[in-house]
Motif scaffolding. Structure first.
Motif, short mmCIF file in Angstrom:
data_model
loop_
_atom_site.label_atom_id
_atom_site.label_comp_id
_atom_site.label_asym_id
_atom_site.label_seq_id
_atom_site.Cartn_x
_atom_site.Cartn_y
_atom_site.Cartn_z
N ASN A 156 46.52 49.41 43.05
CA ASN A 156 47.22 48.13 42.97
C ASN A 156 48.61 48.26 43.59
N ARG A 212 49.01 44.44 44.94
CA ARG A 212 47.92 43.84 45.69
C ARG A 212 48.10 42.33 45.84
N ASP A 213 48.73 41.69 44.83
CA ASP A 213 48.92 40.24 44.90
C ASP A 213 50.10 39.84 45.76
N ARG A 256 52.11 44.51 53.17
CA ARG A 256 50.86 45.22 52.88
C ARG A 256 49.71 44.50 53.55
N ASN A 315 45.95 44.50 52.91
CA ASN A 315 44.92 44.98 51.99
C ASN A 315 43.63 45.35 52.71
N SER A 365 44.27 48.67 53.86
CA SER A 365 44.81 49.57 52.83
C SER A 365 46.06 50.27 53.32
#
Length: 119
Positions: free
Chosen positions: A31, A52-53, A70, A72, A75
């Motif tokens: 996360n 992650r949010d 970021r 996702n 990654s």
């Protein structure tokens, strides 16, 4: 989880650098991704982190100058460092956690990357 960092180097005061850190392996639980730094003779300090949010945290000394982002899907976390100062000189370490800045069970570290700000 393995973390591969890149992008450090030597830059003049006022210059910019971008660090990248790519996570691989069993990353489904990750996360928190972020950067800490440690200068010789000083304690390790938070530079910036992103969940992650998309929510972010920044160290007080870099607010307004550094931006973390970021991807996702890849990654990967990026740290854009602007208006660099000599006091930003340190080894920067990428880290990933299953929790957040405060609470987590598992933590992973990449190899450090040296950032030197000097004329």
């Amino acid at each position: 989880v393995q973390l591969q960092a890149s992008g450090g180097g030597l830059v003049q005061p006022g210059g910019s650098l971008r660090l990248s850190c790519a996570a691989s392996g069993n990353i489904i639980s990750i996360n928190f991704m972020g950067w800490f730094r440690q200068a010789p003779g000083k304690q390790r300090e938070l530079v910036a982190a992103v969940l992650r949010d998309g929510s972010t945290n920044y160290g007080d000394r870099v607010k307004g100058r550094f931006t973390i982002s970021r991807d996702n899907a890849k990654s990967t976390v990026y740290l854009r460092m602007n208006s660099l100062k000599p006091e930003d000189t340190a080894v920067y370490h990428c880290t990933a956690r299953d929790g957040d800045l405060i609470a987590y069970a598992d933590e992973y570290w990449g190899q450090g990357t040296q950032v030197t700000v000097s004329s």
